[in-house]
Design a protein around this motif. Structure first.
Motif, PDB file in Angstrom:
ATOM      1  N   THR A   1       0.833  -1.198   0.000  1.00 28.93           N
ATOM      2  CA  THR A   1       0.000   0.000   0.000  1.00 28.93           C
ATOM      3  C   THR A   1       0.872   1.254   0.000  1.00 28.93           C
ATOM      4  O   THR A   1       2.083   1.182   0.208  1.00 28.93           O
ATOM      5  N   ILE A   2       0.219   2.365  -0.227  1.00 24.05           N
ATOM      6  CA  ILE A   2       0.925   3.644  -0.172  1.00 24.05           C
ATOM      7  C   ILE A   2       1.564   3.815   1.206  1.00 24.05           C
ATOM      8  O   ILE A   2       2.676   4.308   1.333  1.00 24.05           O
ATOM      9  N   LYS A   3       0.806   3.377   2.217  1.00 22.50           N
ATOM     10  CA  LYS A   3       1.340   3.528   3.576  1.00 22.50           C
ATOM     11  C   LYS A   3       2.608   2.694   3.757  1.00 22.50           C
ATOM     12  O   LYS A   3       3.609   3.166   4.318  1.00 22.50           O
ATOM     13  N   ASP A   4       2.558   1.452   3.254  1.00 22.11           N
ATOM     14  CA  ASP A   4       3.760   0.620   3.311  1.00 22.11           C
ATOM     15  C   ASP A   4       4.943   1.347   2.675  1.00 22.11           C
ATOM     16  O   ASP A   4       6.049   1.367   3.208  1.00 22.11           O
TER      17      ASP A   4
ATOM     18  N   ILE B   1       4.780  11.393  -0.828  1.00 17.46           N
ATOM     19  CA  ILE B   1       4.004  10.164  -0.770  1.00 17.46           C
ATOM     20  C   ILE B   1       2.531  10.474  -1.043  1.00 17.46           C
ATOM     21  O   ILE B   1       1.846   9.741  -1.752  1.00 17.46           O
ATOM     22  N   LYS B   2       2.095  11.598  -0.500  1.00 22.66           N
ATOM     23  CA  LYS B   2       0.692  11.982  -0.695  1.00 22.66           C
ATOM     24  C   LYS B   2       0.409  12.238  -2.188  1.00 22.66           C
ATOM     25  O   LYS B   2      -0.597  11.782  -2.729  1.00 22.66           O
ATOM     26  N   ASP B   3       1.331  12.967  -2.821  1.00 21.94           N
ATOM     27  CA  ASP B   3       1.181  13.199  -4.265  1.00 21.94           C
ATOM     28  C   ASP B   3       1.037  11.863  -4.988  1.00 21.94           C
ATOM     29  O   ASP B   3       0.198  11.694  -5.862  1.00 21.94           O
ATOM     30  N   LEU B   4       1.888  10.911  -4.598  1.00 23.48           N
ATOM     31  CA  LEU B   4       1.882   9.614  -5.264  1.00 23.48           C
ATOM     32  C   LEU B   4       0.513   8.952  -5.107  1.00 23.48           C
ATOM     33  O   LEU B   4      -0.029   8.381  -6.059  1.00 23.48           O
ATOM     34  N   GLY B   5      -0.030   9.058  -3.895  1.00 18.11           N
ATOM     35  CA  GLY B   5      -1.356   8.501  -3.668  1.00 18.11           C
ATOM     36  C   GLY B   5      -2.382   9.100  -4.625  1.00 18.11           C
ATOM     37  O   GLY B   5      -3.175   8.372  -5.233  1.00 18.11           O
ATOM     38  N   ASP B   6      -2.322  10.426  -4.772  1.00 17.62           N
ATOM     39  CA  ASP B   6      -3.257  11.077  -5.688  1.00 17.62           C
ATOM     40  C   ASP B   6      -3.058  10.575  -7.118  1.00 17.62           C
ATOM     41  O   ASP B   6      -4.024  10.289  -7.826  1.00 17.62           O
ATOM     42  N   LEU B   7      -1.821  10.462  -7.513  1.00 16.94           N
ATOM     43  CA  LEU B   7      -1.527  10.002  -8.872  1.00 16.94           C
ATOM     44  C   LEU B   7      -2.077   8.594  -9.085  1.00 16.94           C
ATOM     45  O   LEU B   7      -2.627   8.278 -10.146  1.00 16.94           O
TER      46      LEU B   7
END
Lengths: 122, 122, 122, 122
Positions: free
Chosen positions: A106-109, B107-113
């Motif tokens: 996951t993103i969190k990982d 990391i947050k940007d990556l999540g959005d992407l």
DNA sequence: GTGGTCTAGACCACC
DNA sequence: GTGGTCTAGACCACA
């Protein structure tokens, strides 16, 4: 240089140069080390360095002044960043997305893994 | 297949096969398409497919029954996953970390992407 | 001077001088600017200017008075013109002919293009 | 190949290839001779041919299929023509204009010169 | 001193 | 068979 990488040496060196530009270590209009200097420093054949330069010049990241040497282009920072971003978005991102999904990461990982990486280096 | 990629064709095909195994599309002990079938389907030279098979066999992901064909190994799922994870951790992760830092992608940007990517595909 | 041109700097400067002679701006027996003056004016290394002078002297377009400077040769106009004509006929003409043919540019087209160029400059 | 030209050999060969494309001798998607074949044929080192290919690939005039060879790009004709035209307009035209003016050669003269050239070759 | 081109020859991965 | 990379060494033009 990693002589066993599947990445060509001249590309590896190009990446190093791009990094120097992106981090601001090499400023626009600044002269970069000569072919021979870099060849000695990286323990690589001058031809290989030459190839790196030709490659980066093609991408408008560096330019040449006849008989003087190579210089960081005025807008090299933007160019480099744009190119790198394009590559990341187009090539890397889909691969990362797919791979993480397949591996149940996951993103969190990923955030945790990054933290570990950061610690190791500090 | 992408003939312009810098990734070898036989590797590209191997990746496809691994994906089919990981997603459960191809089950353990299931027979996989013949060299010929795959060659036609992917528009690739049969030799190249053969090379993919040899490559995957070496990694114990598929195995061969003489005169019959190639089959997904019993523990192919685990093997594939381990291999992919190893590669991701060792090769990809550092690169991703470094690139994201250079490009100021969080990391947050990556999540959005990722979310965008997910939407596009659905 | 165009440091990005594939034309050598010293040739570029020689061409400029020839132009001044052909247009009559610099008359026979007239003294031409000193190496230093030209170097400052063109923002070029004095050695390079020196090379231009040697080059033009070899072609009998300028000559040197020791300790005084360089002068336009008496018959510089004829010499320059002959040289330029020879080069145009032998080197340029065939190239122009061939290129125009490949690009489907007629003599008439060329005339129109010249007119546009003339207007822009006036 | 003209080994004494000031034009680099790899550029000369590139120009030849472009000509073959523009004249339709080599069609889009057609495979072009291999590095080694061209090297033998032009009596030039394979590396030099390789350089030509890299150069033309960068310009999207030819492309590579892994392990198979180089092919004329689909829109090579347009690309080549555009590039050549751009070069002619931007570099050659001003030079020709200026030189002809300096040498008192009129458009009409040029037409006559072309006719002679045409006759010589036929 | 700088880069630029070319050669010869090697080794490799790939199809 | 195909291209791709790298090395070593040479020679040249240029600033």
């Amino acid at each position: 240089m990693d002589f066993h990488s599947n990445q060509a040496i001249y590309i590896q060196i190009a990446d190093l140069i791009c990094e120097n530009i992106l981090t601001g270590k090499w400023q626009p209009e600044e002269r970069i080390p000569s072919v021979r200097e870099l060849a000695v420093h990286t323990e690589v054949n001058p031809n290989t360095i030459m190839r790196t330069f030709t490659y980066l010049q093609e991408k408008n990241i560096i330019y040449n002044k006849r008989g003087i040497g190579y210089f960081v282009a005025d807008d090299a920072w933007d160019t480099t960043r744009d190119l790198m971003k394009l590559k990341f978005m187009k090539n890397d991102l889909p691969y990362i997305y797919k791979t993480m999904k397949l591996l149940d990461i996951t993103i969190k990982d990923l955030g945790d893994l990054f933290q570990q990486l950061g610690k190791e280096r500090s």
